[in-house]
Enzyme design. Sequence first.
Site, PDB file in Angstrom:
ATOM      1  N   CYS A  88       0.835  -1.200   0.000  1.00  0.00           N
ATOM      2  CA  CYS A  88       0.000   0.000   0.000  1.00  0.00           C
ATOM      3  C   CYS A  88       0.875   1.258   0.000  1.00  0.00           C
ATOM      4  O   CYS A  88       1.548   1.532  -0.986  1.00  0.00           O
ATOM      5  CB  CYS A  88      -0.970  -0.046   1.171  1.00  0.00           C
ATOM      6  SG  CYS A  88      -2.455   0.931   0.903  1.00  0.00           S
TER       7      CYS A  88
ATOM      8  N   HIS B  32      -3.693  -4.997   0.398  1.00  0.00           N
ATOM      9  CA  HIS B  32      -3.494  -5.499   1.754  1.00  0.00           C
ATOM     10  C   HIS B  32      -3.516  -7.026   1.781  1.00  0.00           C
ATOM     11  O   HIS B  32      -4.592  -7.624   1.746  1.00  0.00           O
ATOM     12  CB  HIS B  32      -4.587  -4.956   2.678  1.00  0.00           C
ATOM     13  CG  HIS B  32      -4.405  -3.523   3.048  1.00  0.00           C
ATOM     14  ND1 HIS B  32      -3.985  -3.117   4.300  1.00  0.00           N
ATOM     15  CD2 HIS B  32      -4.566  -2.395   2.327  1.00  0.00           C
ATOM     16  CE1 HIS B  32      -3.903  -1.802   4.335  1.00  0.00           C
ATOM     17  NE2 HIS B  32      -4.249  -1.340   3.149  1.00  0.00           N
TER      18      HIS B  32
ATOM     19  N   GLU C 160      -2.946  -8.943   4.286  1.00  0.00           N
ATOM     20  CA  GLU C 160      -3.512  -9.465   5.536  1.00  0.00           C
ATOM     21  C   GLU C 160      -5.022  -9.533   5.486  1.00  0.00           C
ATOM     22  O   GLU C 160      -5.649 -10.268   6.248  1.00  0.00           O
ATOM     23  CB  GLU C 160      -3.057  -8.607   6.721  1.00  0.00           C
ATOM     24  CG  GLU C 160      -3.895  -7.395   7.032  1.00  0.00           C
ATOM     25  CD  GLU C 160      -3.829  -6.289   5.992  1.00  0.00           C
ATOM     26  OE1 GLU C 160      -4.655  -5.360   6.067  1.00  0.00           O
ATOM     27  OE2 GLU C 160      -2.952  -6.341   5.108  1.00  0.00           O
TER      28      GLU C 160
END
Length: 459
Positions: free
Chosen positions: A344, A428, A430
């Site tokens: 990001c 992202h 995660e």
Amino acid sequence: MAALHSTNRVTAPCTASQQQHCLVPLSPFVSRGAKHALQQPSRLCSARQSVATVPVRHRQQRGRSVLVCAAAQYPFRTKDARLVLEDGSVWQGVSFGAKGTEIGEVVFNTSITGYQEIMTDPSYKGQFVCFTHPHIGNVGINQDDEESTKCHLGAIIVRDLSIAVSNYRSRMSLDEYCKQQNVLGIANLDTRALTKVLRETGCLNGVITTDHSKSNEELMNMAKNWTIVGKDLLSVVSCTEPYEWKDPTMSEWEFNEQAKQAAAGKRFRVVAYDFGIKHNILRRLASFGCFITVVPADYPAEKVLELNPDGVFFSNGPGDPSAAPYAVENAKQILGQKPVFGICMGHQILGQAFGGTTFKLKFGHHGGNHPIRYTPTGRVEISAQNHNFAIDPDTLPEGVEVTHINLNDGTCAGMVYPSKKAMAIQYHPEASPGPHDADICFQQFVDMMKAESRVETAV
């Protein structure tokens, strides 16, 4: 059905005889909730307040006219909050959470779940989030899904704020949480229409207020005179001192067998730059066998290298990546020295360190359903994203390979620079909230550190 007669106005509290009319059995076409509200004379026939504008209703019931007194005290909350955009449009809604006035960039998020994780993502600093999913707040707020120590966004915009909370982990309602975190909320607003405006016009600055003393023109000028471009927000949300992180993803939530295998193998020391890092990013790194030292956004590169880590991680974060030249300079000094991984904001910082430039997207990427193509194999990942800027691939130097493409708009979503031991993705991995397709990126970072370790051992 009932006919409204605008010429007849209630100008005083109902008399006892009029209250009897209020209690006449109503038509079966009236909902149970409406019957209950209309059959409460203590609520409907109280002291005079703005009653000069409340019409008297005549309802036909079984061949006879029945007078139903209008509510002197309206049984539902009126719209007491405003969102005023820089284009001059005014959006009325019902306030919840904190009271006051906030200014920010209005973006929309298409995730269906995970509003708590979204609210605590530091990457939303300086922004208002409009949820496209209409029903928000139904699972309340729990203690485990925080992505940082507090909310960083300025306000949330929802279509329907749930009046009931139903989840075994919930500890408070969304309204209570927003009050606690000093976050403004506005509900009963047409979020579909607002999203359409943002898609067609691009992100707009706006002001949300519960202050009725401010005129719409004043609020519009506030929005026009504010911008997120050029603002360094990394130093605002970053930690101020280094700290250690060792907690992996809790066993009940672990979904990746590769992570379990990696955690059982060689452990790697990683220094993570905190540009607004999320807790679940740290958990995923720990789950893949990393011991992590988190450092502030402006931590000098020479101090990072003195720690002699196996790899360096550049995290997500808010705002304009070109407004943080210190972060770019630190990245330049680390490139080629250690394996690095950026996501990001970290992707944009590394892109600038490579020699590229960034640009602002029309309305950004915010949500958990963005398709990405991994060009080396053609694999498509569904990703979670939150960013308003992107790397211009035409400005990248020779040797940098664009490895991931956003299939919605063709923007650069990932790159590698083999000679500099660097990889980066624009989304992202995660995925909190979101799908788990990109979790493989953590394994790729570990593989880079393993390869570097073998080279050092051979030397």
